[in-house]
Design an enzyme around this catalytic site. Structure first.
Site, PDB file in Angstrom:
ATOM      1  N   HIS A   1      45.301  57.043  46.414  1.00 47.63           N
ATOM      2  CA  HIS A   1      46.043  55.624  46.134  1.00 47.63           C
ATOM      3  C   HIS A   1      45.700  55.122  44.768  1.00 47.63           C
ATOM      4  O   HIS A   1      44.320  55.191  44.537  1.00 47.63           O
ATOM      5  CB  HIS A   1      45.833  54.581  47.141  1.00 47.63           C
TER       6      HIS A   1
ATOM      7  N   ASN B   1      48.888  49.436  40.299  1.00 49.68           N
ATOM      8  CA  ASN B   1      48.934  49.670  41.712  1.00 49.68           C
ATOM      9  C   ASN B   1      50.473  49.118  42.283  1.00 49.68           C
ATOM     10  O   ASN B   1      50.704  47.861  42.513  1.00 49.68           O
ATOM     11  CB  ASN B   1      47.755  48.692  42.140  1.00 49.68           C
TER      12      ASN B   1
ATOM     13  N   CYS C   1      48.531  49.227  51.279  1.00 47.43           N
ATOM     14  CA  CYS C   1      48.274  50.205  50.368  1.00 47.43           C
ATOM     15  C   CYS C   1      48.195  51.558  50.997  1.00 47.43           C
ATOM     16  O   CYS C   1      48.492  52.469  50.732  1.00 47.43           O
ATOM     17  CB  CYS C   1      47.263  50.106  49.287  1.00 47.43           C
TER      18      CYS C   1
HETATM   19  C1  LIG Z   1      40.018  43.232  41.100  1.00 49.08           C
HETATM   20  C2  LIG Z   1      39.018  44.195  40.180  1.00 49.08           C
HETATM   21  C3  LIG Z   1      39.837  44.888  39.045  1.00 49.08           C
HETATM   22  C4  LIG Z   1      37.981  43.302  39.573  1.00 49.08           C
HETATM   23  O1  LIG Z   1      37.271  44.016  38.714  1.00 49.08           O
HETATM   24  P1  LIG Z   1      35.477  43.681  38.799  1.00 49.08           P
HETATM   25  O2  LIG Z   1      34.943  44.408  37.948  1.00 49.08           O
HETATM   26  O3  LIG Z   1      35.227  43.671  40.361  1.00 49.08           O
HETATM   27  O4  LIG Z   1      35.422  42.203  38.479  1.00 49.08           O
HETATM   28  P2  LIG Z   1      34.764  40.862  39.091  1.00 49.08           P
HETATM   29  O5  LIG Z   1      35.902  40.414  40.181  1.00 49.08           O
HETATM   30  O6  LIG Z   1      33.416  41.116  39.745  1.00 49.08           O
HETATM   31  O7  LIG Z   1      35.060  39.926  38.008  1.00 49.08           O
HETATM   32  C5  LIG Z   1      33.944  39.946  37.016  1.00 49.08           C
HETATM   33  C6  LIG Z   1      34.338  38.722  35.897  1.00 49.08           C
HETATM   34  O8  LIG Z   1      35.432  39.157  35.485  1.00 49.08           O
HETATM   35  C7  LIG Z   1      36.392  38.013  35.599  1.00 49.08           C
HETATM   36  N1  LIG Z   1      37.808  38.371  35.632  1.00 49.08           N
HETATM   37  C8  LIG Z   1      38.447  38.811  36.639  1.00 49.08           C
HETATM   38  N2  LIG Z   1      39.626  39.211  36.374  1.00 49.08           N
HETATM   39  C9  LIG Z   1      39.808  39.259  34.900  1.00 49.08           C
HETATM   40  C10 LIG Z   1      40.793  39.162  34.179  1.00 49.08           C
HETATM   41  N3  LIG Z   1      42.169  39.866  34.535  1.00 49.08           N
HETATM   42  N4  LIG Z   1      40.464  39.238  32.697  1.00 49.08           N
HETATM   43  C11 LIG Z   1      39.405  38.888  32.387  1.00 49.08           C
HETATM   44  N5  LIG Z   1      38.361  38.697  33.319  1.00 49.08           N
HETATM   45  C12 LIG Z   1      38.672  38.841  34.602  1.00 49.08           C
HETATM   46  C13 LIG Z   1      35.954  37.282  36.756  1.00 49.08           C
HETATM   47  O9  LIG Z   1      36.485  35.880  36.894  1.00 49.08           O
HETATM   48  C14 LIG Z   1      34.569  37.486  36.756  1.00 49.08           C
HETATM   49  O10 LIG Z   1      34.096  36.267  35.668  1.00 49.08           O
HETATM   50  P3  LIG Z   1      32.558  35.651  36.101  1.00 49.08           P
HETATM   51  O11 LIG Z   1      31.552  36.781  36.100  1.00 49.08           O
HETATM   52  O12 LIG Z   1      32.567  34.896  35.190  1.00 49.08           O
HETATM   53  O13 LIG Z   1      32.716  35.132  37.528  1.00 49.08           O
HETATM   54  C15 LIG Z   1      38.246  44.865  41.100  1.00 49.08           C
HETATM   55  O14 LIG Z   1      37.262  44.447  41.644  1.00 49.08           O
HETATM   56  C16 LIG Z   1      38.956  45.930  41.884  1.00 49.08           C
HETATM   57  O15 LIG Z   1      39.627  46.864  41.638  1.00 49.08           O
HETATM   58  N6  LIG Z   1      39.034  45.915  43.322  1.00 49.08           N
HETATM   59  C17 LIG Z   1      39.551  46.645  44.155  1.00 49.08           C
HETATM   60  C18 LIG Z   1      40.854  46.511  44.171  1.00 49.08           C
HETATM   61  C19 LIG Z   1      41.489  47.363  45.281  1.00 49.08           C
HETATM   62  O16 LIG Z   1      41.009  48.364  45.347  1.00 49.08           O
HETATM   63  N7  LIG Z   1      42.233  46.960  46.247  1.00 49.08           N
HETATM   64  C20 LIG Z   1      42.394  47.552  47.515  1.00 49.08           C
HETATM   65  C21 LIG Z   1      43.633  48.474  47.480  1.00 49.08           C
HETATM   66  S1  LIG Z   1      45.090  47.809  47.012  1.00 49.08           S
END
Ligand SMILES: CC(C)(COP(=O)(O)OP(=O)(O)OC[C@H]1O[C@@H](n2cnc3c(N)ncnc32)[C@H](O)[C@@H]1OP(=O)(O)O)[C@@H](O)C(=O)NCCC(=O)NCCS
Length: 360
Positions: free
Chosen positions: A256, A286, A116
């Site tokens: 980003h 993204n 990214c």
């Molecule tokens: C990926 C992202 C959106 C996930 O959001 P989050 O709030 O961190 O969620 P978590 O990974 O902690 O998961 C929380 C719960 O939601 C669930 N979950 C994950 N994706 C899901 C979806 N699309 N729909 C529903 N539930 C989902 C998980 O399984 C988890 O369930 P559990 O608590 O039963 O294990 C977030 O972590 C993120 O944006 N990360 C950084 C991305 C980034 O910056 N990338 C780098 C640059 S590209």
């Protein structure tokens, strides 16, 4: 003799016509529109479904618009830096293919892979070539067909990414304008938190790697989130410090587009009102290397000569960085300013719209 300045002097963007909404994704994986909107800020993203077109084609459509807007011929371009994690092939470089398809007969090119952060790394390289006088016109393209490496059975990644291409032209400008401060970083110890497990020289493709779905994006979202918020903020503060900039002097933050919560957290820490922050994640998701040039293309009509912009990014690698620049031209005077094209050349979209339509 002092070094000449280098700045962005034109910008353009292209996204595929096919819209993949959160409601579509509800049919593939156990998720909901509400979860995706609240956790990421994304409502929909574009995906390139046409099998006979790919990353290089999206880049070429964006480049053609840029040349048209700027009144340049393909032969005017010296160099193309293509930033992508979804090249047409492992080799040759997609930049070579772009030069061929876009008719950039005098140009050479190379690919740059920094996930990214690719676009900022690429912009930093382009600036060196122009500042030292080697080249006059360098294109920096961020082009991604993320749908090609997306596991549409994995709800933790497939809701996030989209396809698209953005391009900027870097040319000589007076030293008071253009790029002023560059800070780029990487930390390879984070490589297992966000990567594609197979397909490279460590794990070449086998039946097993395909069956294990190792040719897709893998992400430990929570870990990446924490690093992103910290690094984003640190590097922006560093650039502001070097430039002697106060928050209220920043006209635009161009982050980003990884997650709206990350963007809001960074803006809050920097005490920047969201009205000064470019955000398009709700409609494009993204798009990896393409997010920043797509934002610039959309906001172009509002950008004025001398505006102070900070471009900032964080991505797989880990890689991160920020660039402070003074905008080099009046965007309101440019033809087609602010239009992100979303139709194939000579065709209307599925909705019957023409190539000239704004994506909004
Ligand atoms: C990926 C992202 C959106 C996930 O959001 P989050 O709030 O961190 O969620 P978590 O990974 O902690 O998961 C929380 C719960 O939601 C669930 N979950 C994950 N994706 C899901 C979806 N699309 N729909 C529903 N539930 C989902 C998980 O399984 C988890 O369930 P559990 O608590 O039963 O294990 C977030 O972590 C993120 O944006 N990360 C950084 C991305 C980034 O910056 N990338 C780098 C640059 S590209």
């Amino acid at each position: 003799m002092g070094r000449r300045g280098a700045g962005i002097t034109a910008v353009a963007g292209w996204v595929p016509p096919t819209v993949l909404t959160n409601f579509h994704l509800e049919k593939f994986v156990e998720t909901s529109d509400t979860w995706i909107r609240e956790r990421t800020g994304i409502r929909e993203r574009r995906i390139l479904v046409e099998r006979d077109r790919t990353t290089s084609d999206m880049a070429v459509y964006a480049i053609h618009q840029l040349l048209r807007k700027r009144g340049l011929a393909p032969e005017d371009i010296d160099l193309v830096i293509c930033c992508t994690v979804t090249p047409d092939h492992v080799f040759p470089a997609t930049a070579n293919i772009i030069c061929d398809k876009a008719g950039l007969r005098r140009a050479w090119g190379f690919d740059l892979e920094a996930a990214c952060s690719g676009f900022l790394y690429g912009l930093a390289c382009a600036v060196q070539f122009v500042q030292n006088g080697m080249y006059e016109r360098v294109l920096v393209v961020g082009a991604e067909r993320m749908s090609a490496i997306m596991n549409y059975h994995d709800r933790t990644t497939c809701v996030i990414f989209g396809d698209g291409a953005g391009v900027v032209l870097v040319e000589p400008v007076v030293p008071e304008l253009g790029v002023q401060v560059i800070r780029l970083y990487s930390d390879g110890s984070g490589r297992h938190a966000l990567f594609q497990k197979a397909g490279g020289a460590l794990h070449p493709p086998t039946i097993e790697t395909v069956l294990n779905r190792e040719h897709y994006v893998y992400q430990e979202g929570r870990a990446v989130f924490g690093h992103a918020v910290r690094r984003f903020t640190e590097v922006i503060e560093e650039v502001m410090d070097v430039a002697g900039l106060r928050s209220e002097e920043i006209d635009w933050l161009v982050p980003h587009q990884a997650n709206l919560r990350i963007i809001k957290a960074v803006a809050r820490t920097l005490r920047l009102p969201m009205e000064k922050v470019m955000v398009n994640i709700h409609k494009f998701g993204n798009t990896t290397s393409a997010t920043i040039p797509l934002c610039l293309a959309e906001w172009e009509p509002r950008l004025r000569t001398g505006d102070r912009l900070i471009l900032a990014t964080f991505g797989g690698g880990f890689t991160w960085g920020a660039i402070y620049l003074r905008w080099a031209y009046d965007g309101s005077l440019v033809p087609e300013s602010g239009r992100i094209l979303d139709a194939f050349p000579g065709e209307g979209t599925a909705n019957g719209q023409t190539e000239e339509k704004n994506s909004d």
